[in-house]
Design a protein around this motif. Sequence first.
Motif, PDB file in Angstrom:
ATOM      1  N   VAL A 189       1.078  -1.153  -0.154  1.00 56.43           N
ATOM      2  CA  VAL A 189       0.138  -0.587   0.264  1.00 56.43           C
ATOM      3  C   VAL A 189       1.090   1.083   0.003  1.00 56.43           C
ATOM      4  CG1 VAL A 189      -1.549   1.298   1.800  1.00 56.43           C
ATOM      5  CG2 VAL A 189      -1.936  -1.178   1.100  1.00 56.43           C
ATOM      6  N   GLU A 190       2.222   0.930   1.399  1.00 62.00           N
ATOM      7  CA  GLU A 190       2.916   2.051   0.437  1.00 62.00           C
ATOM      8  C   GLU A 190       3.716   2.588  -0.049  1.00 62.00           C
ATOM      9  OE1 GLU A 190       3.545   2.349   5.690  1.00 62.00           O
ATOM     10  OE2 GLU A 190       5.164   2.232   4.816  1.00 62.00           O
ATOM     11  N   GLU A 191       4.136   1.877  -1.073  1.00 63.48           N
ATOM     12  CA  GLU A 191       5.373   1.833  -2.176  1.00 63.48           C
ATOM     13  C   GLU A 191       4.661   1.952  -3.911  1.00 63.48           C
ATOM     14  OE1 GLU A 191       7.955   2.475  -1.586  1.00 63.48           O
ATOM     15  OE2 GLU A 191       7.632   3.378   0.112  1.00 63.48           O
ATOM     16  N   GLY A 192       3.139   1.009  -3.364  1.00 64.96           N
ATOM     17  CA  GLY A 192       2.342   1.209  -4.611  1.00 64.96           C
ATOM     18  C   GLY A 192       2.800   2.279  -5.817  1.00 64.96           C
ATOM     19  N   PRO A 193       2.632   3.537  -4.860  1.00 64.00           N
ATOM     20  CA  PRO A 193       2.576   4.535  -5.655  1.00 64.00           C
ATOM     21  C   PRO A 193       3.986   4.644  -6.128  1.00 64.00           C
ATOM     22  CG  PRO A 193       1.365   5.071  -3.708  1.00 64.00           C
ATOM     23  CD  PRO A 193       1.813   4.314  -3.050  1.00 64.00           C
TER      24      PRO A 193
END
Length: 270
Positions: A189-193
């Motif tokens: 979730v944190e690194e998806g962007p």
Amino acid sequence: MASHTYVATLKDSTTVFKNDIFQGKILFCTGGGSGICRGMTEAVMRHGADAVIVGRKLDRLTQTAKELSAATGRTCIPAQADVRQPKMLQEAVNKTIERFGKIDFVICGAAGNFLAPISGLSENAFKTVMEIDTLGTFNTIKATIPHVRQSKGSYIHVSATLHYKATPYQVHVSSAKAAVDALSAVLAVEEGPHGVRSNVIAPGPIGGTEGMQRLSNIADGNSSRLPLGRVGDIKDVANATVFLFSEAASYITGQVVVVDGAMEHMRHFQ
Ligand code: HXC
């Protein structure tokens, strides 16, 4: 010294993927010196990647790296590090960057395991497995994430199915692997962007591994009673690894892929 005859972990090439899908990619794998993670590394290398395998025992890593390079025609190098020691991991990452210039794929696979009831488990024994499996995964993520962001790469964490139900004598590993599953989901979730994916592979009992040997006295060894009529093979986990790192899985992140032949779903009748 007697000459060493190499027998590949993956005895035959059963891949349904094109051979060159990982051409130019670099894999960083903790726990790659033996067992399941060695097989995962071999599969990724067979599809064109070079690899760095990380572990505590330099002799074993060096031998494995030599064997994997010979078997795949790619380059595998060893890097000695205890995943509980962030400084050592950082040195392993530095070595990878010096040699290959980047990291595309990370397998967090270093793990500890032994059978012990809660009543017979010392605080230090519980802490040791938590530190290898959970903190070791966290440390590996921290050391590699700047490079994986840069390559818009992908993580695979090796977990287990032990914590889906209560597995006796495995409170330490069950706790540690539940935390690994949580770490992976948050990372996704944190690194998806940033274009980074993170998934978990949860192997069930896999034949010929140290983990299976250690757990064999609490597992039912009668494979004819299993849904697919057999325990898992390292190549089953290796093929799932190739899929998850491949472009075919580009929209799959934050997931747990269970490779257990439906064992967790099976109800046992006496
Ligand atoms: C009870 C034990 C123990 C045992 C160690 N300890 N073995 N307690 N029963 N059999 C205790 C020690 O007494 C000590 O506590 C503490 O654990 C730390 O032990 P050390 O030997 O000092 O630690 P260390 O050398 O850092 O690591 C030990 C280890 C590791 C964690 C046991 O060597 C290890 O697990 N190696 C095996 C790796 C392995 O099998 N990997 C595959 C994992 S497969 P005290 O209180 O005495 O100080 C997997 C998935 C399984 O995880 C899924 C299958 C279906």
